[in-house]
Design a protein around this motif. Structure first.
Motif, PDB file in Angstrom:
ATOM      1  N   ASN A 237       0.854  -1.092   0.165  1.00  0.00           N
ATOM      2  CA  ASN A 237       0.069   0.265  -0.092  1.00  0.00           C
ATOM      3  C   ASN A 237       0.969   1.338  -0.081  1.00  0.00           C
ATOM      4  OD1 ASN A 237      -2.715  -1.175   0.698  1.00  0.00           O
ATOM      5  ND2 ASN A 237      -1.346  -2.302   1.911  1.00  0.00           N
ATOM      6  N   HIS A 238       1.579   1.484  -1.121  1.00  0.00           N
ATOM      7  CA  HIS A 238       2.381   2.586  -1.095  1.00  0.00           C
ATOM      8  C   HIS A 238       1.819   3.892  -0.841  1.00  0.00           C
ATOM      9  CE1 HIS A 238       5.226   0.333  -4.168  1.00  0.00           C
ATOM     10  NE2 HIS A 238       5.148  -0.164  -3.004  1.00  0.00           N
ATOM     11  N   GLU A 239       0.634   4.022  -1.416  1.00  0.00           N
ATOM     12  CA  GLU A 239      -0.029   5.603  -1.270  1.00  0.00           C
ATOM     13  C   GLU A 239      -0.360   5.761   0.306  1.00  0.00           C
ATOM     14  OE1 GLU A 239      -3.496   8.287  -3.177  1.00  0.00           O
ATOM     15  OE2 GLU A 239      -2.855   6.406  -4.203  1.00  0.00           O
ATOM     16  N   LYS A 240      -1.083   4.643   0.894  1.00  0.00           N
ATOM     17  CA  LYS A 240      -1.357   5.004   2.120  1.00  0.00           C
ATOM     18  C   LYS A 240      -0.329   4.953   3.232  1.00  0.00           C
ATOM     19  CE  LYS A 240      -5.883   2.722   1.720  1.00  0.00           C
ATOM     20  NZ  LYS A 240      -6.753   1.564   1.868  1.00  0.00           N
ATOM     21  N   ALA A 241       0.876   4.239   2.844  1.00  0.00           N
ATOM     22  CA  ALA A 241       1.905   4.191   3.961  1.00  0.00           C
ATOM     23  C   ALA A 241       2.615   5.516   3.527  1.00  0.00           C
ATOM     24  CB  ALA A 241       2.823   3.147   3.243  1.00  0.00           C
ATOM     25  N   SER A 242       2.774   6.117   2.521  1.00  0.00           N
ATOM     26  CA  SER A 242       3.563   7.461   2.166  1.00  0.00           C
ATOM     27  C   SER A 242       2.712   8.561   2.985  1.00  0.00           C
ATOM     28  CB  SER A 242       3.637   7.650   0.698  1.00  0.00           C
ATOM     29  OG  SER A 242       2.415   7.985   0.244  1.00  0.00           O
ATOM     30  N   LEU A 243       1.301   8.386   3.121  1.00  0.00           N
ATOM     31  CA  LEU A 243       0.650   9.268   3.740  1.00  0.00           C
ATOM     32  C   LEU A 243       0.902   9.498   5.448  1.00  0.00           C
ATOM     33  CD1 LEU A 243      -1.525  11.577   3.750  1.00  0.00           C
ATOM     34  CD2 LEU A 243      -3.395   9.782   3.839  1.00  0.00           C
ATOM     35  N   LEU A 244       0.856   8.055   5.802  1.00  0.00           N
ATOM     36  CA  LEU A 244       1.082   7.878   7.300  1.00  0.00           C
ATOM     37  C   LEU A 244       2.662   8.203   7.477  1.00  0.00           C
ATOM     38  CD1 LEU A 244      -0.616   4.333   7.861  1.00  0.00           C
ATOM     39  CD2 LEU A 244      -1.183   6.669   8.801  1.00  0.00           C
ATOM     40  N   GLY A 245       3.545   7.942   6.595  1.00  0.00           N
ATOM     41  CA  GLY A 245       5.041   8.302   6.386  1.00  0.00           C
ATOM     42  C   GLY A 245       5.136   9.941   6.576  1.00  0.00           C
ATOM     43  N   GLU A 246       4.354  10.703   5.871  1.00  0.00           N
ATOM     44  CA  GLU A 246       4.333  12.143   5.804  1.00  0.00           C
ATOM     45  C   GLU A 246       3.979  12.559   7.071  1.00  0.00           C
ATOM     46  OE1 GLU A 246       2.904  15.193   2.660  1.00  0.00           O
ATOM     47  OE2 GLU A 246       1.097  14.519   3.902  1.00  0.00           O
ATOM     48  N   ASN A 247       2.981  12.031   7.821  1.00  0.00           N
ATOM     49  CA  ASN A 247       2.476  12.663   9.233  1.00  0.00           C
ATOM     50  C   ASN A 247       3.510  12.413  10.281  1.00  0.00           C
ATOM     51  OD1 ASN A 247      -0.134  13.270   7.835  1.00  0.00           O
ATOM     52  ND2 ASN A 247      -0.980  11.313   8.513  1.00  0.00           N
ATOM     53  N   LEU A 248       4.146  11.173  10.303  1.00  0.00           N
ATOM     54  CA  LEU A 248       4.926  10.698  11.224  1.00  0.00           C
ATOM     55  C   LEU A 248       6.543  11.436  11.181  1.00  0.00           C
ATOM     56  CD1 LEU A 248       4.098   7.184  12.682  1.00  0.00           C
ATOM     57  CD2 LEU A 248       4.215   9.096  13.940  1.00  0.00           C
ATOM     58  N   LEU A 249       6.975  11.171   9.909  1.00  0.00           N
ATOM     59  CA  LEU A 249       8.384  11.553   9.316  1.00  0.00           C
ATOM     60  C   LEU A 249       8.368  13.229   9.358  1.00  0.00           C
ATOM     61  CD1 LEU A 249       9.299   8.486   6.966  1.00  0.00           C
ATOM     62  CD2 LEU A 249       9.589   8.613   9.510  1.00  0.00           C
ATOM     63  N   GLY A 250       7.247  13.516   8.683  1.00  0.00           N
ATOM     64  CA  GLY A 250       7.286  15.009   8.525  1.00  0.00           C
ATOM     65  C   GLY A 250       7.973  15.244   7.225  1.00  0.00           C
ATOM     66  N   GLN A 251       7.706  14.237   6.468  1.00  0.00           N
ATOM     67  CA  GLN A 251       8.318  14.283   4.908  1.00  0.00           C
ATOM     68  C   GLN A 251       7.363  14.471   3.891  1.00  0.00           C
ATOM     69  OE1 GLN A 251      11.335  15.140   4.542  1.00  0.00           O
ATOM     70  NE2 GLN A 251      12.595  14.099   6.231  1.00  0.00           N
ATOM     71  N   ASN A 252       7.661  14.848   2.639  1.00  0.00           N
ATOM     72  CA  ASN A 252       6.445  15.153   1.643  1.00  0.00           C
ATOM     73  C   ASN A 252       5.872  13.598   1.114  1.00  0.00           C
ATOM     74  OD1 ASN A 252       6.070  14.987  -1.462  1.00  0.00           O
ATOM     75  ND2 ASN A 252       5.480  17.111  -0.564  1.00  0.00           N
ATOM     76  N   GLN A 253       4.689  13.623   1.162  1.00  0.00           N
ATOM     77  CA  GLN A 253       3.902  12.236   0.850  1.00  0.00           C
ATOM     78  C   GLN A 253       4.433  11.963  -0.638  1.00  0.00           C
ATOM     79  OE1 GLN A 253      -0.107  12.325   0.392  1.00  0.00           O
ATOM     80  NE2 GLN A 253      -0.205   9.977   0.075  1.00  0.00           N
ATOM     81  N   LYS A 254       4.403  12.862  -1.692  1.00  0.00           N
ATOM     82  CA  LYS A 254       4.688  12.325  -3.226  1.00  0.00           C
ATOM     83  C   LYS A 254       6.138  11.964  -3.208  1.00  0.00           C
ATOM     84  CE  LYS A 254       4.799  14.022  -7.772  1.00  0.00           C
ATOM     85  NZ  LYS A 254       5.947  13.383  -7.945  1.00  0.00           N
ATOM     86  N   ILE A 255       7.267  12.438  -2.504  1.00  0.00           N
ATOM     87  CA  ILE A 255       8.454  11.799  -2.784  1.00  0.00           C
ATOM     88  C   ILE A 255       8.529  10.455  -1.870  1.00  0.00           C
ATOM     89  CG2 ILE A 255      10.837  12.370  -1.835  1.00  0.00           C
ATOM     90  CD1 ILE A 255      10.422  15.242  -2.150  1.00  0.00           C
ATOM     91  N   ILE A 256       7.723  10.397  -0.894  1.00  0.00           N
ATOM     92  CA  ILE A 256       7.898   9.172  -0.172  1.00  0.00           C
ATOM     93  C   ILE A 256       7.268   7.978  -0.939  1.00  0.00           C
ATOM     94  CG2 ILE A 256       7.028   7.603   1.896  1.00  0.00           C
ATOM     95  CD1 ILE A 256       6.966  10.137   3.695  1.00  0.00           C
ATOM     96  N   ASN A 257       6.115   8.414  -1.590  1.00  0.00           N
ATOM     97  CA  ASN A 257       5.369   7.394  -2.560  1.00  0.00           C
ATOM     98  C   ASN A 257       6.334   7.017  -3.923  1.00  0.00           C
ATOM     99  OD1 ASN A 257       3.012   6.027  -3.008  1.00  0.00           O
ATOM    100  ND2 ASN A 257       2.853   7.288  -5.204  1.00  0.00           N
ATOM    101  N   ASP A 258       7.310   8.052  -4.261  1.00  0.00           N
ATOM    102  CA  ASP A 258       8.023   7.965  -5.529  1.00  0.00           C
ATOM    103  C   ASP A 258       9.007   7.057  -5.209  1.00  0.00           C
ATOM    104  OD1 ASP A 258       6.548   9.549  -7.184  1.00  0.00           O
ATOM    105  OD2 ASP A 258       7.773  11.273  -7.034  1.00  0.00           O
ATOM    106  N   ILE A 259       9.637   6.977  -3.945  1.00  0.00           N
ATOM    107  CA  ILE A 259      10.468   6.340  -3.416  1.00  0.00           C
ATOM    108  C   ILE A 259       9.999   4.943  -3.343  1.00  0.00           C
ATOM    109  CG2 ILE A 259      12.119   5.698  -1.304  1.00  0.00           C
ATOM    110  CD1 ILE A 259      12.288   8.711  -0.880  1.00  0.00           C
ATOM    111  N   LEU A 260       9.040   4.569  -2.882  1.00  0.00           N
ATOM    112  CA  LEU A 260       8.389   3.170  -2.863  1.00  0.00           C
ATOM    113  C   LEU A 260       8.091   2.580  -4.187  1.00  0.00           C
ATOM    114  CD1 LEU A 260       6.012   3.657   0.216  1.00  0.00           C
ATOM    115  CD2 LEU A 260       8.269   2.753   0.250  1.00  0.00           C
TER     116      LEU A 260
END
Length: 305
Positions: A237-260
């Motif tokens: 679940n890249h998109e959902k995981a990246s959204l949760l990551g944005e909230n906890l890590l404080g990083q941009n969701q799109k960049i996290i999603n692209d990395i995944l």
């Protein structure tokens, strides 16, 4: 029995009953230190899974030094650490165990846009987060394969500073945990020269460590299972995981999603191989980064299983 006495007795009974009920529902807090990097994305276990007995408390740090010291002093119960840092802590008497790889792979050597190929890094300034990092090990391995050992300037630098150092010309290239590499790439000011998975396939980088006293808690395996389930969730679940990551890590969701999406970092295998840690130990010794304690460290003592 007077009315006042009866009401007082009832209030006391309810207070006692409520406190007893709350106490029975009270969970044991497990403080886990992390940095705001995708290497530590499985910290989203905090949001995904509800343990009946334990509560994961994420504690964000800005530097490896502060994170390591917090684990050493038992200010936190566990931490995601660079594998060489974990080895050093254990060797120096900190009673921690390596329980899971936080991820596999997860980095890229990024460079200014005018650096077109790997041979172009000769004579350039290259940033790493620490001499006690897997990134230094990977860069050294890459330089050896290119016959460029001793022909670049290696600079230790905090990951948060690297994108700006590249843009300002202080660095020509760097290798570090994401999303700090892809931050510069996303701004069209840098390019990916090579991903770490192409230097060494399925390499370890960060490891989840817990204090021995914590690991001995009754039923603590449910906490470890939460992190394993989080890793599986991220893989599916890249998109959902990246959204949760944005909230906890404080990083941009799109960049996290692209990395995944690019599979720069992978989470489908959290195993730790003893041989991988032995290689890192020997690397530290070879490069005069080890003390006698590390030289004498038995890797089996560091591994939880």
């Amino acid at each position: 029995m007077t009315r006042r006495y009866a009401l007082g007795f009832l209030a006391s009974f309810l207070a006692f009953h409520t406190s007893k009920t709350l106490a029975s529902k009270l969970k044991i807090p497990i403080k886990v230190g992390f940095l705001p990097i995708t290497d530590h994305l499985i910290i989203i276990a905090k949001e995904l899974y509800d343990s009946p007995n334990y509560e994961i408390i994420p504690v964000k740090f800005a530097s490896w030094a502060d994170l390591s010291e917090a684990l050493r002093s038992k200010a936190i119960d566990g931490a995601f650490l660079l594998a060489p840092l974990g080895l050093m802590l254990r060797a120096n008497g900190v009673k921690i165990k390596a329980v899971l790889a936080a991820h596999k792979n997860g980095s890229a050597l990024v460079a200014r846009n005018d650096i077109l190929n790997l041979q172009d890094i000769k004579g350039k300034n290259i940033g790493i987060p620490s001499r006690f990092s897997t990134h230094y090990f990977l860069l050294d391995k890459l330089l050896g394969s290119l016959n460029l050992r001793g022909k670049v300037n290696i600079i230790d630098m905090a990951p948060t500073e690297m994108p700006f150092a590249l843009l300002s010309g202080r660095l020509d290239a760097y290798i570090v945990a994401e999303p700090f590499g892809q931050l510069a790439v996303s701004k069209k000011r840098a390019r990916n020269l090579i991903f770490s998975k192409d230097i060494e396939k399925s390499h370890i980088c960060c490891i989840l460590n817990f204090g021995e006293n914590v690991l001995s808690l009754n039923g603590f395996d449910e906490v470890l299972q939460s992190f394993k389930k989080a890793a599986y969730f991220i893989s599916k679940n890249h998109e959902k995981a990246s959204l949760l990551g944005e909230n906890l890590l404080g990083q941009n969701q799109k960049i996290i999603n692209d990395i995944l999406a690019q599979d720069i970092a992978s989470y489908d295998d959290l195993s730790i191989k003893k041989d991988d840690l032995e290689v890192l130990k020997e690397f530290l010794i070879k490069n005069n980064l080890a003390n006698d304690a590390l030289f004498n460290l038995n890797i089996d003592d560091y591994l939880a299983v």
